[in-house]
Design an enzyme around this catalytic site. Structure first.
Site, short mmCIF file in Angstrom:
data_model
loop_
_atom_site.label_atom_id
_atom_site.label_comp_id
_atom_site.label_asym_id
_atom_site.label_seq_id
_atom_site.Cartn_x
_atom_site.Cartn_y
_atom_site.Cartn_z
N THR A 282 0.47 4.59 0.74
CA THR A 282 0.44 5.46 1.91
C THR A 282 0.82 4.68 3.16
O THR A 282 0.22 3.66 3.47
CB THR A 282 -0.95 6.09 2.09
OG1 THR A 282 -1.33 6.73 0.87
CG2 THR A 282 -0.93 7.09 3.22
N ASP B 293 0.86 -1.17 0.00
CA ASP B 293 0.00 0.00 0.00
C ASP B 293 0.90 1.23 0.00
O ASP B 293 1.83 1.30 0.81
CB ASP B 293 -0.91 -0.02 1.23
CG ASP B 293 -1.77 1.22 1.32
OD1 ASP B 293 -2.36 1.59 0.29
OD2 ASP B 293 -1.83 1.83 2.40
#
Length: 808
Positions: free
Chosen positions: A300, A298
């Site tokens: 972020t 992911d």
């Protein structure tokens, strides 16, 4: 607006504690000390070896019972190492334990789960995990995901009076609930009691070893019966000598150290990772990461740090009563006031909203009528506001490509900014009510908010490590695909120049799997799509690890082969992940992968040693039974052979660096070398034994001595093959084992103790010659297996070591 509930008073809390109405579910990161001792002591092979040891104690002499003390020492080492691992796990579990916020006497405070009592008012915010059962008392746009309990992926809107179950987590909004069931009565606690029973290694490695041990067990008893009968026939009246030689034939068949070394290697792996603030919540995760060939990341919180900064506010239109006029200073100030009010509307802001709060403090005069917190599923947050002039409107803040129709002129500017790796949010105004099925209808775009993401300084090196290790990295994010591709490209990720917008992904699972295998970057991915992408990779035979820190990653983390959560991430991600990086350092992940590879690769390496011994022991026993000759060894000789060619070197080899990716087919690969090597060793030893016996009518010490010499040299040659590729310490290890055996043959008291004595020149040199021929045959077997691997595999390319990436 209704006043918030005060929660329990200190007196009410004390009364509930007195009645035992406390959430007293113990944290179990590992099995108890009693279970560890029992599991290491009460084993099938300890029972067999213990019985044989008791027999030798009766018939004597004591030096033939040395194998019993070795078992005691090995079991003690296993217990000690696993207790150390348990202490590491328990201490890290306390550090990583969630601390819910509980309201008492009107004040909010952080407590441990064990301090919650029945009737407590527990506050909830986005990302929080529900740890006890209860009933909603307050709700402000509260949406709870119960997929881990019910399998239903869609979040459930909760209102006062609705039940909440432990094990669910908040995906949007905020609220509070009153606890109705705590401790072992809570739903998730009852599931955990069944589901989280600790197992040392539930894995292909463990099951493979169990399969081997099961076959060996079946061979032990008939072989023991055949040996005792044959030795009684040979020894006639000397029952004690027959028993000793039967024990000598059975003991080396038992690869008891293989189970021990597996336990020790995993325990030491946990300890090593614990030093780097890596919590291994399930021991099989170490093996699982060793088998990983694809890592889904992911963006972020993984490639980028959690925080963001507002770098620019671009006005699109004038947000006053004359929207056709060009935006000026007053228009910008009005937008900044709206942004400030939107930021203060969410009690638990995410990283983007926190950057807005830092840049635009809330100002008086704006009244909040209704709020919709950010949801990763819909990609926007919003609020109905009344401005200082008394006008009301719905304001939305979120992804421009979600809020605006395709082809809108503003999206061109958004794509240009996204191509630079910037994150862009759109602020718009509409007359559509916030609770409408589609509040974005009639949205008037007013401004673009440009956010600068903070790249992790170690992200590029970590991605390069995975590339060199032939582990594919896939970046899966809810952000704009172009922006995600720009960030990944700046870090050197292969394939980042061809990002995929997840809204264009096919619904067919087979086609989806093909797309996700061919591409490296995916943007605008919903939580359900993250799960679908992971499942697509798995359907193509990939072993997938998923990293994440937000609630939108939970479904994918749960379905991945290995879930890795950041310590600063949401409670929900930490709850479902097998590994938690407590220091939030993405660069620790290569170290975890390397540790798994070290453990699995080395266990496979030393398993060859143990099973070579098992094979030649079975062969020797069968040849002795068939030819009805005295068994060539006493238990003391087996102890010397096993200790110097297997036990001691295996301990060091099991802890050595190893960077090979784990592969399936553990049992088949081990037996491909162990069976022919064991047959060669056993045949060589028995040949020497028969040649030596040709000069003697009765078994004598010289016969046993030259047979022991041959078997040791062949076993040492096998050790030298297994120890490759050579390093200085591996060469020294092999030479040291040879030197120790030479001392046994030279030092007078050791010769007497182990009953070994080489006489003359012919028999010892014959033993060496037979061993040399056997060694050359071993080399031929090894070369054949190297040129005919099963399954075929390519070695990893040279790469930066994992320890270099984490600074140590």
């Amino acid at each position: 607006m209704t006043a918030p509930l005060p929660g329990l008073s200190s007196t009410e809390v004390a009364e509930r504690v007195t009645r035992g109405e406390v959430n007293d579910v113990p944290v179990r990161s590992s099995r108890s000390a009693t279970e560890i001792v029992r599991a290491n002591v009460l084993t099938r092979f300890n029972a067999i070896i213990g019985c044989l040891f008791a027999v030798i104690i009766v018939v004597g002499p004591p030096q033939d019972g040395l194998f019993g003390f070795v078992i005691i020492a090995n079991t003690g080492i296993g217990i000690f190492q696993e207790l150390r691992a348990k202490n590491t796990l328990d201490s890290l579990a306390v550090v990583g334990e969630s601390r819910p916020r509980v309201r008492r006497e009107g004040r909010s405070q952080e407590l441990t789960n064990g301090e919650i009592v029945l009737g407590d008012l527990v506050e909830l915010g986005s990302g929080d995990k529900v740890t006890v059962d209860g009933e909603v008392a307050e709700a402000d746009g509260l949406e709870i995901d119960e997929s881990l309990l019910t399998g239903e992926a869609d979040p459930v809107h909760k209102h006062p009076g609705d039940p909440v179950m432990s094990g669910s987590f908040v995906v949007a909004g905020s609220g509070a609930f009153t606890t109705t069931r705590v401790g072992r009565e809570a739903y998730a606690a009852q599931l955990a009691e069944e589901a989280s029973r600790f197992t040392l290694v539930s894995s292909e490695l463990r099951s493979g070893i169990d399969t081997i041990l099961r076959y060996i067990t079946w061979m032990l008893f008939p072989t023991a019966l055949g040996l005792i009968l044959s030795q009684l026939y040979v020894e006639r009246s000397d029952v004690d000598e027959a028993v000793r030689r039967m024990v000598a034939g059975i003991v080396p068949m038992v690869p008891e150290g293989l189970v021990l070394l597996t336990s020790v290697a995993f325990a030491i792996g946990v300890i090593r990772l614990g030093r780097h603030q890596c919590l291994v919540q399930e021991l099989p995760a170490i093996e699982g990461l060793a088998r990983v060939d694809t890592v889904c990341l992911d963006k972020t919180g993984t490639l980028t740090e959690g925080g963001m900064d507002v770098s620019e506010l671009r006005m699109l239109k004038n947000p006053d009563r004359n929207p056709g006029t060009a935006p000026g200073t007053a228009a910008r100030e009005r937008v900044e006031q709206v942004l400030g009010r939107l930021g203060s509307a969410d009690p638990r802001p995410n990283a983007s909203l926190q950057a807005i709060i830092d840049a635009y403090p809330a100002r008086p005069g704006w009244e909040l009528l209704q709020a919709a917190p950010f949801s990763s599923a819909r990609k926007w947050s919003g609020a109905a506001l009344r401005d200082p002039d008394g006008d009301t409107a719905t304001w939305l803040l979120g992804a421009p490509d979600v809020l605006l129709p395709s082809g809108d002129p503003a999206l061109v500017e958004v794509d240009e900014l996204g191509a630079q790796g910037l994150r862009v949010l759109l602020l718009g105004r509409t007359a559509t009510p916030l609770d409408d099925p589609d509040p974005a209808v009639g949205l008037e775009p007013l401004a673009l908010l440009v956010l600068q993401q903070r790249l992790r300084p170690d992200a590029a090196r970590t991605l390069r490590y995975f590339e060199q290790q032939r582990v594919a990295a896939k970046v899966i994010s809810g952000d704009n695909a172009v922006s995600v591709g720009a960030v990944a490209g700046s870090l050197g990720l292969p394939g980042a120049d061809d990002p995929v917008d997840a809204r264009t992904l096919p619904d067919d699972p087979g086609t989806l799997a093909e797309v996700v295998e061919r591409h490296s970057v995916f943007g605008r991915v919903t939580p359900q799509q993250k799960r679908d992408l992971v499942q697509g990779l798995q359907s193509r035979g990939h072993h997938v690890a998923m990293t994440g820190d937000g609630v939108n990653d939970v479904l994918a983390l749960k379905d991945a082969d290995i879930g890795v959560a950041m310590g600063a991430g949401s409670e929900a991600t930490r709850a479902v992940a097998q590994i938690v990086l407590l220091d939030n350092s993405f660069s620790t992940l290569p170290l975890v992968v390397a540790e798994g590879r070290r453990v699995i690769g080395n266990i496979e390496r030393v398993a060859n040693l143990f099973l070579v011994k098992t094979v030649y022991s079975v062969l020797l026993a069968l040849l002795v039974i068939i030819t009805r000759v005295p068994y060539p060894f006493l238990p003391r000789h087996s102890t010397v052979l096993s200790g110097l060619t297997i036990g001691i070197p295996a301990f060091f080899l099991a802890l050595a660096p190893n960077n090979e990716r784990a592969r399936t087919g553990f049992v088949r690969r081990v037996l491909r070398f162990a069976v022919p090597a064991g047959v060669i060793a056993g045949s060589a030893a028995f040949t020497t034994y028969l040649l030596a016996r040709a000069d003697h009518d009765t078994p004598q010490i010289p016969d046993t001595s030259v047979t022991t010499l041959t078997l040791f040299l062949v076993a040492l040659w096998a050790l030298a093959i297994i120890a490759r590729p050579y390093t200085w310490w591996r060469v020294l290890l092999v030479l040291a084992m040879g030197g120790c055996f030479a001392l046994v043959l030279v030092v007078p008291w050791l010769k007497r103790f182990f009953q070994l004595s080489l006489e003359g020149w012919r028999d010892p040199w014959t033993a060496v010659a037979v061993a040399l021929v056997a060694g050359l045959l071993l080399e031929l077997v090894w070369r054949y297996l190297r040129h005919h691997p099963d399954p075929p595999t390519a070695p990893a390319e040279p790469a930066e070591t994992a320890s270099e990436l984490v600074g140590g």
